[in-house]
Design an enzyme around this catalytic site. Sequence first.
Site, PDB file in Angstrom:
ATOM      1  N   ARG A 188      -6.171  11.512  14.059  1.00 38.86           N
ATOM      2  CA  ARG A 188      -7.084  10.855  13.125  1.00 38.86           C
ATOM      3  C   ARG A 188      -7.239   9.375  13.487  1.00 38.86           C
ATOM      4  NH1 ARG A 188      -5.620   9.874   6.770  1.00 38.86           N
ATOM      5  NH2 ARG A 188      -4.067   8.536   7.731  1.00 38.86           N
ATOM      6  N   PHE A 215      -5.828  14.739  -1.291  1.00 26.21           N
ATOM      7  CA  PHE A 215      -4.541  14.268  -0.791  1.00 26.21           C
ATOM      8  C   PHE A 215      -3.444  14.883  -1.675  1.00 26.21           C
ATOM      9  CE2 PHE A 215      -1.504  10.603  -0.055  1.00 26.21           C
ATOM     10  CZ  PHE A 215      -1.379  10.822   1.304  1.00 26.21           C
ATOM     11  N   ASP A 269     -10.902   9.316  -6.976  1.00 25.99           N
ATOM     12  CA  ASP A 269      -9.948   8.538  -6.187  1.00 25.99           C
ATOM     13  C   ASP A 269     -10.721   7.923  -5.018  1.00 25.99           C
ATOM     14  OD1 ASP A 269      -7.988   7.578  -4.446  1.00 25.99           O
ATOM     15  OD2 ASP A 269      -6.527   9.066  -5.144  1.00 25.99           O
ATOM     16  N   TYR A 328      -3.855  -1.077   0.186  1.00 22.54           N
ATOM     17  CA  TYR A 328      -3.339  -1.355   1.538  1.00 22.54           C
ATOM     18  C   TYR A 328      -4.117  -0.698   2.665  1.00 22.54           C
ATOM     19  CZ  TYR A 328      -0.786   3.006   0.399  1.00 22.54           C
ATOM     20  OH  TYR A 328      -0.448   4.273   0.003  1.00 22.54           O
ATOM     21  N   LYS A 329      -5.153   0.078   2.325  1.00 22.39           N
ATOM     22  CA  LYS A 329      -5.932   0.726   3.382  1.00 22.39           C
ATOM     23  C   LYS A 329      -7.068  -0.215   3.801  1.00 22.39           C
ATOM     24  CE  LYS A 329      -4.370   5.240   1.923  1.00 22.39           C
ATOM     25  NZ  LYS A 329      -4.503   6.272   0.905  1.00 22.39           N
TER      26      LYS A 329
HETATM   27  C1  LIG Z   1      -3.335   6.718   0.311  1.00 16.86           C
HETATM   28  C2  LIG Z   1      -3.556   7.632  -0.840  1.00 16.86           C
HETATM   29  C3  LIG Z   1      -2.645   7.677  -1.895  1.00 16.86           C
HETATM   30  C4  LIG Z   1      -1.384   6.867  -1.820  1.00 16.86           C
HETATM   31  O1  LIG Z   1      -0.792   6.730  -3.035  1.00 16.86           O
HETATM   32  P1  LIG Z   1       0.484   5.774  -3.172  1.00 16.86           P
HETATM   33  O2  LIG Z   1       0.800   5.847  -4.590  1.00 16.86           O
HETATM   34  O3  LIG Z   1       0.076   4.428  -2.672  1.00 16.86           O
HETATM   35  O4  LIG Z   1       1.542   6.318  -2.280  1.00 16.86           O
HETATM   36  C5  LIG Z   1      -2.923   8.511  -2.962  1.00 16.86           C
HETATM   37  N1  LIG Z   1      -4.040   9.259  -2.998  1.00 16.86           N
HETATM   38  C6  LIG Z   1      -4.936   9.242  -1.985  1.00 16.86           C
HETATM   39  C7  LIG Z   1      -6.154  10.085  -2.064  1.00 16.86           C
HETATM   40  C8  LIG Z   1      -4.716   8.442  -0.863  1.00 16.86           C
HETATM   41  O5  LIG Z   1      -5.562   8.438   0.140  1.00 16.86           O
END
Ligand SMILES: *Cc1c(COP(=O)(O)O)cnc(C)c1O
Length: 414
Positions: A373, A128, A199, A224-225
């Site tokens: 997706r 990401f 992560d 939040y996911k």
């Molecule tokens: C959703 C996600 C984030 C989001 O990070 P925030 O700090 O909450 O904006 C970061 N890294 C990955 C791999 C994600 O899937």
Amino acid sequence: MGNRTVSDKWAALDQNDPLGSMRDKFHIPDGVIYLDGNSLGCLPRAAVTRMKDVVAVEWGNSLIRGWNDHNWIDMPVSVGNKIGRLIGAALGTVVAADSTSVNLTKALSAALQMRPDRKVILSDRGNFPADLYIAQGIARVFGPEYKLKLVEPEDVESALDETVAVMMITQVDYRTGRMHDMAQLTKRAHNVGAVALWDLAHSAGAVPVDVSATQIDLAVGCGYKYLNGGPGAPAFVYVRPDLQANIEPFLSGWMGHAAPFDFDLDYRPSEGIGRMTVGTPPILGLSALDAALDVWDDVDMGEVRAKSIGLCDLFIAEVEARCGKFGLHLASPRDSARRGSQISFHCPNGYAVMQALISEGVIGDFRQPDVIRFGFTPLYIGYGDVGRAAMILERVLVQELWRNPSFQTRAKVT
Ligand SMILES: *Cc1c(COP(=O)(O)O)cnc(C)c1O
């Protein structure tokens, strides 16, 4: 098979679903098939009552006394422990705090400090971008000899060598759902003396994870996911127990101090995982996440995984059969062992198709350049939802509903 026959088949699958009763624990808007729990999980009903209570009673009446009387001060650790259960972490190894991005800043800087003689952060191009931006910023602060090395996802293992300080990998690819082998890559990283930082943003609550068995060093993830903690919920950070005492926090905040209310002029990290916290914890957000995590109390991750695979396989089969002729191609691994709990398709006019689909009640999302997706959250999605979603996608394509001009302009959040 006619549509009637297949929908009977889906109904039978839903009837025999051991997780079927979990759906009632969530508020799902009428007329919506929600296939975006990988971006923002549905609202757990328990979070509604909890939020009312924490606002009106705890905040309203207890005021400053709430920090002690309602144990607000311990919430980063108590909520962290609930997350820990879902990722195989021992008590006292996870805190719920800050955002994933900030937790990555803490974990990555700690990892680099653990290998002062090495200067390479290894990651992959499927990561990401938010994580790569953080790594770029950290490398800049650590010094000009530090660099972020990016390879293709399938080349991570062969790129691990004695120059690598930290292997920073997101287990499940946000775009395609491709899943790295955490045990194997961690073992290989350790063989060359690199720190393994994972992560788990698209893993926690989505697939079985065992941070203890795989012996990873550090992890971060999202609230939040699949954990359903609400928009911008606190995230989490994990540190393996034997490493905690040696971490020098880069964000040396007072909440991570050994004795914040001594008001010493000098920073001294607290024992254990508490040193990974920084500032005053967001009690409203932590309370919603806490309530959302209670939903998992009696949930078996093996059952979640089995259903997730069932939902994903059904979606692939239905979409390919119904929509293949419109140029849709599977972007996710076909082998369920190699993917998380989401399915993506390359799709011509993907953005407009997704907007049309959303207007028909099926919510997924779009990712550059041409990916539609869909996330599958077994706690509140059933086989019938999945089958109907594929039928509605077929209708959007057959009737070319996506051509509507209002679906062509990109919103800020896609
Ligand atoms: C959703 C996600 C984030 C989001 O990070 P925030 O700090 O909450 O904006 C970061 N890294 C990955 C791999 C994600 O899937």
